[in-house]
Design a protein around this motif. Structure first.
Motif, PDB file in Angstrom:
ATOM      1  N   HIS A   1      -3.391   1.382  -4.974  1.00  0.00           N
ATOM      2  CA  HIS A   1      -3.709   2.753  -4.604  1.00  0.00           C
ATOM      3  C   HIS A   1      -4.693   2.766  -3.447  1.00  0.00           C
ATOM      4  O   HIS A   1      -4.563   3.542  -2.522  1.00  0.00           O
ATOM      5  N   ALA A   2      -5.666   1.883  -3.507  1.00  0.00           N
ATOM      6  CA  ALA A   2      -6.761   2.004  -2.557  1.00  0.00           C
ATOM      7  C   ALA A   2      -7.275   0.645  -2.135  1.00  0.00           C
ATOM      8  O   ALA A   2      -7.624  -0.185  -2.960  1.00  0.00           O
TER       9      ALA A   2
ATOM     10  N   MET B   1       0.822  -1.212   0.000  1.00  0.00           N
ATOM     11  CA  MET B   1       0.000   0.000   0.000  1.00  0.00           C
ATOM     12  C   MET B   1       0.855   1.261   0.000  1.00  0.00           C
ATOM     13  O   MET B   1       0.326   2.363  -0.049  1.00  0.00           O
ATOM     14  N   ASP B   2       2.165   1.111   0.123  1.00  0.00           N
ATOM     15  CA  ASP B   2       2.978   2.250   0.502  1.00  0.00           C
ATOM     16  C   ASP B   2       3.366   3.144  -0.659  1.00  0.00           C
ATOM     17  O   ASP B   2       4.258   2.827  -1.445  1.00  0.00           O
ATOM     18  N   GLY B   3       2.708   4.239  -0.752  1.00  0.00           N
ATOM     19  CA  GLY B   3       3.129   5.349  -1.591  1.00  0.00           C
ATOM     20  C   GLY B   3       3.308   5.009  -3.053  1.00  0.00           C
ATOM     21  O   GLY B   3       2.693   4.069  -3.548  1.00  0.00           O
TER      22      GLY B   3
END
Lengths: 120, 80
Positions: B70-71, B62-64
């Motif tokens: 993205h979601a 999930m990181d950046g």
């Protein structure tokens, strides 16, 4: 403490409610940020918005600070409350009202009730 | 970069072998998912603690900008 940690600590110490978000409270740049800002705006909660898109240090720094990988992030009285999904659930269950009351943060109770009616 | 629902499920399954896991592709683009994870290990934890455990299971996906996802809308709870 690093500089960015000190800045974040200062933000959450000097504001009762702080929302770290993508975009601003009036112009959110992401659906998740928009949802949480929308709830706070509608409930008339006084809060400080912090646009992580305009500050790369804060954007990464807040994730490390909270040990939480996503944005938005809501702080109330210095305490990390959660991200978009948690705030949504707490709004619909009434727990957000409870938390704000407990912490002595003003909000519009009628508006909060309206959100729940609309989503019932 | 996108991820398939079954890849997300496999990551979650590795950390929560007995959980009830439901993955929904919200936008059909392989990038916006909802995940519901119901697991006994969540009992007694608050939502932040529960979701931290789920994020840990996703191992940085999930990181950046480097993350694949993205979601991921999360719902976590202990079984009724």
């Amino acid at each position: 403490m690093t500089d960015v940690n000190a800045r974040i600590q200062d933000l959450i110490d000097s504001n009762d409610v702080v929302l770290f978000m993508k975009g601003t409270r009036d112009m959110p740049q992401c659906g998740f940020s928009s949802r949480v800002a929308g709830v706070l705006n509608y409930m008339n909660v006084p809060y400080q918005d912090v646009n992580v898109l305009s500050d790369a240090d804060i954007r990464q720094g807040i994730k490390d600070f909270s040990d939480w990988p996503t944005i938005p992030q809501l702080y109330v009285k210095g305490e990390f409350v959660g991200g978009c999904d948690i705030i949504t659930e707490m709004t619909l269950s009434g727990e957000l009202d409870q938390l704000l009351s407990q912490k002595g943060v003003a909000f519009d109770q009628a508006a909060a009730d309206k959100i729940r009616e609309a989503n019932a | 970069m996108a991820m398939e629902a079954h890849e997300i499920e496999a990551l979650l399954r590795a950390s929560f072998p007995d959980a009830r896991i439901t993955i929904t592709d919200l936008a059909g683009d392989g990038n916006h998912y909802a995940a519901e994870v119901i697991d006994e290990s969540f009992r007694g934890l608050n939502r932040v603690q529960q979701q931290r455990a789920v994020y840990a299971a996703l191992q940085g996906r999930m990181d950046g900008p480097a993350g694949d996802l993205h979601a991921l809308a999360l719902t976590t709870k202990a079984p009724e």
